[in-house]
Design an enzyme around this catalytic site. Structure first.
Site, short mmCIF file in Angstrom:
data_model
loop_
_atom_site.label_atom_id
_atom_site.label_comp_id
_atom_site.label_asym_id
_atom_site.label_seq_id
_atom_site.Cartn_x
_atom_site.Cartn_y
_atom_site.Cartn_z
N CYS A 77 0.81 -1.23 0.00
CA CYS A 77 0.00 0.00 0.00
C CYS A 77 0.84 1.27 0.00
O CYS A 77 0.30 2.37 -0.16
CB CYS A 77 -0.96 0.00 1.18
SG CYS A 77 -2.22 -1.27 1.01
N HIS A 127 -3.22 7.31 2.50
CA HIS A 127 -3.67 6.03 1.92
C HIS A 127 -5.04 5.67 2.48
O HIS A 127 -5.26 5.72 3.69
CB HIS A 127 -2.64 4.95 2.25
CG HIS A 127 -3.12 3.58 1.93
ND1 HIS A 127 -3.53 3.21 0.67
CD2 HIS A 127 -3.27 2.47 2.71
CE1 HIS A 127 -3.91 1.94 0.68
NE2 HIS A 127 -3.75 1.47 1.91
N ASN A 139 -10.21 0.14 -0.31
CA ASN A 139 -8.75 0.18 -0.35
C ASN A 139 -8.27 -0.38 -1.70
O ASN A 139 -8.40 -1.57 -1.96
CB ASN A 139 -8.20 -0.66 0.82
CG ASN A 139 -6.68 -0.64 0.88
OD1 ASN A 139 -6.01 -0.20 -0.04
ND2 ASN A 139 -6.15 -1.14 1.97
O1 UT7 Z 1 -3.81 -0.87 3.42
C1 UT7 Z 1 -3.08 -1.18 4.58
C2 UT7 Z 1 -3.53 -2.43 5.16
N1 UT7 Z 1 -4.81 -2.52 5.73
C3 UT7 Z 1 -5.29 -1.75 6.73
O2 UT7 Z 1 -4.80 -0.72 7.07
C4 UT7 Z 1 -6.51 -2.29 7.45
C5 UT7 Z 1 -6.33 -2.22 8.96
N2 UT7 Z 1 -7.40 -2.84 9.73
C6 UT7 Z 1 -8.71 -2.48 9.67
O3 UT7 Z 1 -9.07 -1.64 8.89
C7 UT7 Z 1 -9.66 -3.11 10.66
O4 UT7 Z 1 -8.94 -3.85 11.62
C8 UT7 Z 1 -10.73 -4.01 9.99
C9 UT7 Z 1 -11.72 -3.16 9.19
C10 UT7 Z 1 -10.08 -5.04 9.11
C11 UT7 Z 1 -11.54 -4.74 11.06
O5 UT7 Z 1 -12.10 -3.79 11.96
P1 UT7 Z 1 -11.93 -3.97 13.54
O6 UT7 Z 1 -12.63 -2.86 14.16
O7 UT7 Z 1 -10.47 -4.14 13.83
O8 UT7 Z 1 -12.73 -5.30 13.79
P2 UT7 Z 1 -12.25 -6.68 14.43
O9 UT7 Z 1 -11.42 -7.46 13.48
O10 UT7 Z 1 -11.67 -6.45 15.80
O11 UT7 Z 1 -13.62 -7.40 14.62
C12 UT7 Z 1 -14.62 -6.93 15.55
C13 UT7 Z 1 -15.83 -7.84 15.47
C14 UT7 Z 1 -15.49 -9.31 15.57
O12 UT7 Z 1 -16.56 -9.94 16.23
P3 UT7 Z 1 -16.45 -10.32 17.78
O13 UT7 Z 1 -15.25 -11.21 17.91
O14 UT7 Z 1 -16.26 -9.01 18.50
O15 UT7 Z 1 -17.76 -10.99 18.08
C15 UT7 Z 1 -15.45 -9.77 14.13
O16 UT7 Z 1 -15.72 -11.14 14.00
O17 UT7 Z 1 -16.45 -7.66 14.19
C16 UT7 Z 1 -16.55 -8.93 13.54
N3 UT7 Z 1 -16.36 -8.71 12.10
C17 UT7 Z 1 -17.37 -8.41 11.28
N4 UT7 Z 1 -18.68 -8.25 11.49
C18 UT7 Z 1 -19.45 -7.92 10.43
C19 UT7 Z 1 -15.21 -8.73 11.38
N5 UT7 Z 1 -15.46 -8.46 10.09
C20 UT7 Z 1 -16.79 -8.25 10.00
C21 UT7 Z 1 -17.65 -7.92 8.93
N6 UT7 Z 1 -18.96 -7.76 9.19
N7 UT7 Z 1 -17.20 -7.74 7.67
#
Ligand code: UT7
Length: 335
Positions: free
Chosen positions: A116, A256, A286
């Protein structure tokens, strides 16, 4: 003779027609529009469809848009750099194919891979060729067909990524405009948190790696998120400090587009008002190497000669950095 600086003098872009909305994703994986919008800021992303169409298809279209808008003769271009994490194929250069297909028959070309941060590192690279005094027209394209490495059964990744391409032309400037400063970094210990394990030489694709879905993007989102905010704010802050810039001196912050929450948190850490933060993640998600040129393209009509833009990016590797650039022209566009 005044020092030659490297300025962006033209911009172009291309995104595929097909729009993958949050609503459509709801029918593909266990997710919903509310979760995606509140956790990422993304509403829709573009996906390139069609057999045999790779990253070069979009790179060529973005470059052609730039050439047409700026009335540039492709035969004047001396170097074409394609920043991409999704080249058309291994071994054969995507940039070489792109350069030939846009008519840049006098150019040499190469791909640049820094995930990225690819476009940001590409800006640095393109600028060096111009600053050397030996090159006058360097075309930098950021293009990625992320849909080629996404598992559309994995809700943790399929909601984030999209396809697209953007292009900028770097030319010499003797008014002191263009790229002013840069601070670029990498740290290979971050590789385990964001990768496509089976896509290169260490784990070549086999029936077994495909069965294990190792040919798709894996991401530990939380770890990447934390590192992205901390490191983008750190390098942008360093760039501001060593150039004696306060937030009043900054016209735009171009980060980004990985997650709206990452961008907002980074801007807050460097004390920047929302109005100065470029944002289009809601439309494209992204797009890896394409986010920064797509931003510049979308904001081009609002940019004025002399505007101070701070760029920042963070991505797989890890790779990250910040660039301070002075915009070099007033847009002709009226919209
Ligand atoms: O380009 C450079 C590289 N990429 C990035 O910079 C991305 C960096 N990371 C992120 O943007 C975020 O970490 C994500 C968008 C990928 C995820 O968001 P988050 O707030 O970190 O969520 P999480 O992974 O901690 O998940 C929170 C909850 C979980 O459920 P529980 O365990 O709390 O019950 C996940 O299972 O949300 C759940 N979850 C979803 N729910 C609905 C994860 N993905 C989804 C989804 N829809 N798509």
């Amino acid at each position: 003779m005044s020092k030659i600086s490297a300025a962006i003098t033209a911009v172009g872009a291309y995104v595929p027609e097909y729009i993958l909305t949050n609503k459509i994703l709801e029918s593909m994986v266990d997710t919903n529009d509310e979760w995606i919008t509140s956790r990422t800021g993304i509403k829709e992303r573009r996906i390139l469809k069609g057999e045999g169409k790779g990253t070069s298809y979009m790179a060529i279209k973005a470059a052609q848009d730039l050439l047409k808008k700026s009335n540039t003769n492709p035969e004047d271009i001396e170097l074409v750099i394609v920043a991409t994490a999704t080249p058309d194929m291994q071994a054969a250069s995507t940039a070489a194919y792109t350069a030939t297909h846009i008519g840049a028959i006098n150019a040499f070309s190469f791909d640049l891979e820094a995930a990225c941060s690819g476009f940001l590192f590409g800006m640095s690279t393109a600028a060096k060729y111009i600053e050397s005094g030996r090159y006058k027209n360097v075309l930098l394209i950021g293009a990625d067909k992320n849909s080629s490495m996404i598992n559309y059964e994995d809700r943790a990744t399929c909601i984030i990524f999209g396809d697209g391409a953007g292009a900028v032309l770097f030319q010499p400037n003797e008014e002191g405009l263009g790229l002013q400063d840069e601070y670029l970094r990498s740290d290979g210990t971050g590789r385990e948190f964001l990768q496509v394990k089976s896509s290169g030489s260490s784990y070549p694709v086999t029936a077994e790696t495909i069965a294990k879905k190792e040919n798709f993007v894996f991401q530990d989102g939380k770890t990447v998120f934390k590192n992205a905010v901390f490191n983008m704010a750190d390098v942008a802050g360093k760039i501001l400090k060593r150039n004696n810039l306060t937030n009043n001196d900054i016209t735009w912050f171009a980060a980004h587009q990985a997650n709206k929450r990452i961008i907002d948190a980074t801007a807050k850490r460097i004390d920047l008002e929302n109005e100065k933060v470029m944002m289009n993640i809601e439309k494209y998600g992204n797009t890896t190497s394409a986010t920064l040129p797509l931003l510049i393209n979308d904001y081009e009509s609002q940019l004025k000669k002399g505007d101070t833009i701070i760029f920042a990016a963070f991505g797989g590797g890890f790779t990250w950095g910040s660039i301070y650039l002075k915009w070099a022209y007033n847009s002709q566009k009226t919209n």
